[in-house]
Design a protein around this motif. Structure first.
Motif, mmCIF file in Angstrom:
data_model
loop_
_atom_site.group_PDB
_atom_site.id
_atom_site.type_symbol
_atom_site.label_atom_id
_atom_site.label_comp_id
_atom_site.label_asym_id
_atom_site.label_seq_id
_atom_site.Cartn_x
_atom_site.Cartn_y
_atom_site.Cartn_z
ATOM 1 N N GLY A 10 0.828 -1.212 0.000
ATOM 2 C CA GLY A 10 0.000 0.000 0.000
ATOM 3 C C GLY A 10 0.858 1.255 0.000
ATOM 4 N N THR A 11 0.191 2.400 0.099
ATOM 5 C CA THR A 11 0.923 3.663 0.119
ATOM 6 C C THR A 11 1.392 3.979 1.534
ATOM 7 N N SER A 12 0.579 3.594 2.524
ATOM 8 C CA SER A 12 0.957 3.914 3.903
ATOM 9 C C SER A 12 1.783 2.787 4.515
ATOM 10 N N ALA A 13 1.592 1.556 4.046
ATOM 11 C CA ALA A 13 2.250 0.414 4.672
ATOM 12 C C ALA A 13 2.164 -0.801 3.768
ATOM 13 N N VAL A 14 3.043 -1.786 4.048
ATOM 14 C CA VAL A 14 2.884 -3.088 3.403
ATOM 15 C C VAL A 14 2.142 -3.975 4.396
ATOM 16 N N LYS A 15 1.112 -4.673 3.891
ATOM 17 C CA LYS A 15 0.316 -5.540 4.754
ATOM 18 C C LYS A 15 0.419 -6.960 4.231
ATOM 19 N N VAL A 16 0.832 -7.873 5.093
ATOM 20 C CA VAL A 16 1.087 -9.250 4.678
ATOM 21 C C VAL A 16 0.092 -10.153 5.393
ATOM 22 N N ILE A 260 -11.566 2.705 0.771
ATOM 23 C CA ILE A 260 -10.955 3.914 1.333
ATOM 24 C C ILE A 260 -9.619 3.528 1.970
ATOM 25 N N GLY A 261 -8.547 3.727 1.185
ATOM 26 C CA GLY A 261 -7.191 3.545 1.697
ATOM 27 C C GLY A 261 -6.594 4.939 1.788
ATOM 28 N N THR A 262 -5.363 5.121 1.321
ATOM 29 C CA THR A 262 -4.807 6.473 1.235
ATOM 30 C C THR A 262 -5.649 7.239 0.211
ATOM 31 N N SER A 263 -5.852 6.616 -0.947
ATOM 32 C CA SER A 263 -6.807 7.167 -1.918
ATOM 33 C C SER A 263 -8.186 6.596 -1.588
ATOM 34 N N ALA A 301 -8.273 10.481 0.151
ATOM 35 C CA ALA A 301 -9.433 10.019 0.931
ATOM 36 C C ALA A 301 -8.940 9.730 2.352
ATOM 37 N N GLY A 302 -8.499 8.475 2.614
ATOM 38 C CA GLY A 302 -7.931 8.186 3.932
ATOM 39 C C GLY A 302 -6.789 9.142 4.260
ATOM 40 N N TYR A 303 -6.114 9.600 3.225
ATOM 41 C CA TYR A 303 -4.985 10.513 3.458
ATOM 42 C C TYR A 303 -5.443 11.807 4.137
ATOM 43 N N SER A 304 -6.654 12.282 3.805
ATOM 44 C CA SER A 304 -7.156 13.507 4.454
ATOM 45 C C SER A 304 -7.293 13.285 5.957
ATOM 46 N N LEU A 305 -7.789 12.094 6.312
ATOM 47 C CA LEU A 305 -7.983 11.805 7.740
ATOM 48 C C LEU A 305 -6.628 11.632 8.435
ATOM 49 N N SER A 306 -5.689 10.975 7.756
ATOM 50 C CA SER A 306 -4.384 10.784 8.412
ATOM 51 C C SER A 306 -3.633 12.115 8.465
ATOM 52 N N ASP A 317 -4.419 7.732 18.046
ATOM 53 C CA ASP A 317 -4.639 6.761 16.984
ATOM 54 C C ASP A 317 -6.033 7.011 16.381
ATOM 55 N N PHE A 318 -6.308 6.339 15.232
ATOM 56 C CA PHE A 318 -7.569 6.617 14.535
ATOM 57 C C PHE A 318 -8.767 6.306 15.425
ATOM 58 N N THR A 319 -8.686 5.189 16.154
ATOM 59 C CA THR A 319 -9.847 4.772 16.951
ATOM 60 C C THR A 319 -10.192 5.839 17.984
ATOM 61 N N MET A 321 -9.281 9.047 17.921
ATOM 62 C CA MET A 321 -9.655 10.321 17.286
ATOM 63 C C MET A 321 -11.110 10.283 16.792
ATOM 64 N N LEU A 322 -11.557 9.107 16.375
ATOM 65 C CA LEU A 322 -12.916 9.007 15.821
ATOM 66 C C LEU A 322 -13.981 8.765 16.895
ATOM 67 N N GLN A 323 -13.536 8.587 18.146
ATOM 68 C CA GLN A 323 -14.489 8.326 19.208
ATOM 69 C C GLN A 323 -15.414 9.537 19.384
ATOM 70 N N GLY A 402 -10.914 -1.373 2.860
ATOM 71 C CA GLY A 402 -9.846 -0.406 3.118
ATOM 72 C C GLY A 402 -9.887 0.050 4.568
ATOM 73 N N GLY A 403 -8.854 0.778 4.988
ATOM 74 C CA GLY A 403 -8.771 1.258 6.369
ATOM 75 C C GLY A 403 -10.028 1.982 6.821
ATOM 76 N N GLY A 404 -10.672 2.702 5.893
ATOM 77 C CA GLY A 404 -11.885 3.461 6.217
ATOM 78 C C GLY A 404 -13.051 2.576 6.635
HETATM 79 N N1 LIG Z 1 -9.601 2.737 12.828
HETATM 80 C C1 LIG Z 1 -9.799 3.448 11.727
HETATM 81 N N2 LIG Z 1 -10.971 4.060 11.497
HETATM 82 C C2 LIG Z 1 -11.198 4.766 10.377
HETATM 83 N N3 LIG Z 1 -10.290 4.930 9.404
HETATM 84 C C3 LIG Z 1 -9.105 4.352 9.562
HETATM 85 C C4 LIG Z 1 -8.793 3.573 10.713
HETATM 86 N N4 LIG Z 1 -7.533 3.112 10.567
HETATM 87 C C5 LIG Z 1 -7.085 3.583 9.372
HETATM 88 N N5 LIG Z 1 -8.032 4.325 8.773
HETATM 89 C C6 LIG Z 1 -7.949 5.004 7.464
HETATM 90 O O1 LIG Z 1 -7.398 4.082 6.541
HETATM 91 C C7 LIG Z 1 -6.303 4.663 5.837
HETATM 92 C C8 LIG Z 1 -5.285 3.579 5.506
HETATM 93 O O2 LIG Z 1 -5.958 2.569 4.828
HETATM 94 P P1 LIG Z 1 -5.174 1.396 4.063
HETATM 95 O O3 LIG Z 1 -6.220 0.617 3.355
HETATM 96 O O4 LIG Z 1 -4.316 0.686 5.030
HETATM 97 O O5 LIG Z 1 -4.291 2.291 3.077
HETATM 98 P P2 LIG Z 1 -3.139 1.991 1.998
HETATM 99 O O6 LIG Z 1 -3.548 0.726 1.281
HETATM 100 O O7 LIG Z 1 -3.158 3.189 1.121
HETATM 101 O O8 LIG Z 1 -1.816 1.832 2.696
HETATM 102 C C9 LIG Z 1 -5.760 5.734 6.757
HETATM 103 O O9 LIG Z 1 -5.191 6.782 6.022
HETATM 104 C C10 LIG Z 1 -7.021 6.192 7.513
HETATM 105 O O10 LIG Z 1 -7.628 7.276 6.885
#
Ligand SMILES: Nc1ncnc2c1ncn2[C@@H]1O[C@H](COP(=O)(O)OP(=O)(O)O)[C@@H](O)[C@H]1O
Ligand SMILES: O=C(CO)[C@@H](O)[C@H](O)COP(=O)(O)O
Length: 499
Positions: A10-16, A260-263, A301-306, A317-319, A321-323, A402-404
């Motif tokens: 991914g753009t933010s991390a590698v996930k295995v 919803i990842g970085t994009s 997308a996710g990048y705006s939140l990060s 952390d995201f959890t 911040m979103l509480q 995605g992370g979102g």
């Molecule tokens: N607990 C969470 N709740 C909501 N959004 C989150 C949470 N954790 C991560 N995210 C969102 O997900 C994004 C990362 O998603 P990910 O699918 O891992 O991205 P990528 O594939 O680009 O590396 C972060 O930028 C953030 O906006």
């Protein structure tokens, strides 16, 4: 029991992910890496960091694996799209990778139109010239770093470079090659016409294979570093959005995905290579053989939140911040956000637009801003859904990954803004699951990707749109859409003051 590994670069991390024959994710390891942003609009990463972090993640995964390592039969990949990795004749990386969200190449996009012709480009490459795609990046290097261009012997996309470092074999595959603007998408061949027209050496293009194709075994050196067996089979893999689609079972007409990842992307399966979208949405080869998909992209997308988290919170952390976002009313108490932090792609292909908060009030608190950011990202994705609906697609159910997709309230907001049912899967790691499925299919565990999807991709929860919220969001969405026009000139004029 046999296993496969899906690697999502991914753009933010590698996930295995380690996945067993029943499609259960048995373990996962993630290792992050930063973006290198020297100037406004620039976005790079060091490919060596991708390799180091992947090897570390694989080692951690294998160390915790209880069983004969030979039972891990195959590996495949999903990767951030479009990034340019240039190698010299000795296969040494010439410069940092220029990523999909780097928008320095507006001039090169104009040149591509002039030299190829807009109509011809959309006919062959199926897509318009957008800053994020690979070809404009090659032309930027040619113009601005001629020595690097002269030395370049081949280009690879991010996950293709990673696979090369694990196997010693160099390939591209159709789903990622489609995002370069150099592929004849319907013929599945590199386009010598486009290369010639823009003056790019045709021999820079790597050999092409199918996503599920076996490309080799891992190198002895990688086996030693990670603990994986040397005969572990490696399959080509796909673009992260193609893999996200596979991992979410988007393998037949009528299925829609929101990732919803970085994009952020909204993606729809296409059986046909001949639909007309006039370049309004991206049109790429799927990771499923001879299939396609169309998609709209929100760059940040996710990048705006990060970005918000890193800039305005103290290491939260995201959890946490979103509480409390569930307690903020629809419309974030009158605050609107547009996520144009790095320019935009869909529906406004504009590298100079920048984001804004509209309606700030002395009563607003941090949590209102967080909700506004989440709503703004979702409004932006809704603009892609609107294009699809206007083109005649019936969208009443959307798989969200995605992370979102980790946050329940955000999934409900998606249901309310998209006015569609939102399906959450057992894992939000769609691209990693898709990569694991390509390995499972490649290993011959299933007779088709669809058969594999019915095992690997399970819906665990559905969010229904809430009528009263849908109505309020319709009103807010029409206000949101006005912000682009009203801020385009203003933010463009500010570009002279950016880094
Ligand atoms: N607990 C969470 N709740 C909501 N959004 C989150 C949470 N954790 C991560 N995210 C969102 O997900 C994004 C990362 O998603 P990910 O699918 O891992 O991205 P990528 O594939 O680009 O590396 C972060 O930028 C953030 O906006
Ligand atoms: O540029 C695109 C698609 O055209 C992006 O979707 C990239 O493929 C990056 O994906 P994520 O890291 O956000 O998953």
């Amino acid at each position: 029991m046999k296993y496969v590994i899906g690697i999502d670069l991914g753009t933010s991390a590698v996930k295995v992910l380690l996945v067993n024959q029943q499609g259960v994710v048995c373990s996962e390891v993630s290792k992050s890496y930063p973006l290198i942003q020297e100037k406004s609009g620039y976005s790079e990463q060091n490919p060596e960091e991708w390799v180091e972090k992947t090897v570390l993640a694989l080692k951690e995964l294998v160390d915790s694996f209880k069983g004969p390592v030979e039972n891990i039969e195959g590996i495949s990949f999903s990767g951030q799209m479009h990034g340019l990795v240039l190698l010299d004749e000795n296969h040494v990386v010439l410069r940092n990778a220029i990523l999909w969200n780097d928008v320095r190449t507006t001039k090169q996009c104009h040149e591509i139109y002039q030299r190829v012709g807009e109509k011809q480009l959309v006919e062959v490459a199926k897509n318009p010239a957008l800053e994020g795609f690979t070809l404009p990046k090659i032309l930027w290097v040619k113009e601005n770093e001629p020595t690097n261009y002269e030395k370049a012997a081949i280009f690879l996309l991010p996950k293709d470079y990673l696979r090369f470092r694990l196997t010693g074999k160099m390939h591209s595959e159709y789903s990622d090659a489609a995002g370069t603007l150099l592929l004849n998408v319907s013929k599945k061949q590199w386009s010598s016409e486009i290369c010639e027209a823009v003056g790019v050496k045709f021999q820079l293009c790597p050999p092409l294979v199918e996503s599920h194709e076996f490309v080799g075994n891992i190198l002895a050196e990688i086996s030693e570093k990670t603990g994986l067996a040397e005969n572990t089979k490696v399959f080509a893999g796909g673009a992260d959005n193609a893999c996200g689609a596979i991992g979410s079972g988007i393998l037949e007409d009528g299925k829609t995905l929101c990732s919803i990842g970085t994009s952020g992307v909204v993606l729809s399966y296409e059986e046909s290579k001949d639909r007309e979208f006039e370049g309004k949405v991206h049109y790429f080869n799927h990771g499923k053989e001879n299939a396609f998909y169309t998609m709209g992209v929100t760059l940040a997308a996710g990048y705006s939140l990060s970005w918000f988290k890193d800039t305005f919170t103290n290491n939260e952390d995201f959890t946490s911040m979103l509480q409390g976002i569930e307690d903020v009313p629809v419309g974030a108490n009158g605050l609107l956000f547009t996520p144009y932090l790095a320019g935009e792609r869909t529906p406004h292909a504009d590298s100079l637009i920048r984001g804004s908060f509209i309606g700030m009030d002395a009563s607003h608190q941090k949590i209102d801003f967080v909700r506004a950011v989440i709503e703004g990202i979702t409004f932006s994705l809704n603009q892609s859904i609107e294009i699809f609906r206007k083109s005649g697609k019936h969208i009443d159910t959307i798989v969200s990954i995605g992370g979102g997709a980790k946050n329940d309230t955000w999934l409900q907001i998606q249901a309310d803004i998209f006015n569609a049912k939102i399906q959450k899967l057992s894992s939000e790691q769609g691209p990693g699951i898709g990569a694991a499925m390509l390995a499972a299919y490649g290993c011959g565990w299933y007779s088709s990707l669809s058969e594999c999807a019915s095992e690997f991709s399970q819906v665990v929860k559905t969010y229904e749109p809430i009528e009263s919220n849908v109505e309020k969001y319709k009103e807010l969405y029409s206000l949101y859409k006005r912000v682009y026009k009203q801020t385009a000139e203003l933010t463009k004029s500010l570009s002279a003051f950016r880094k």
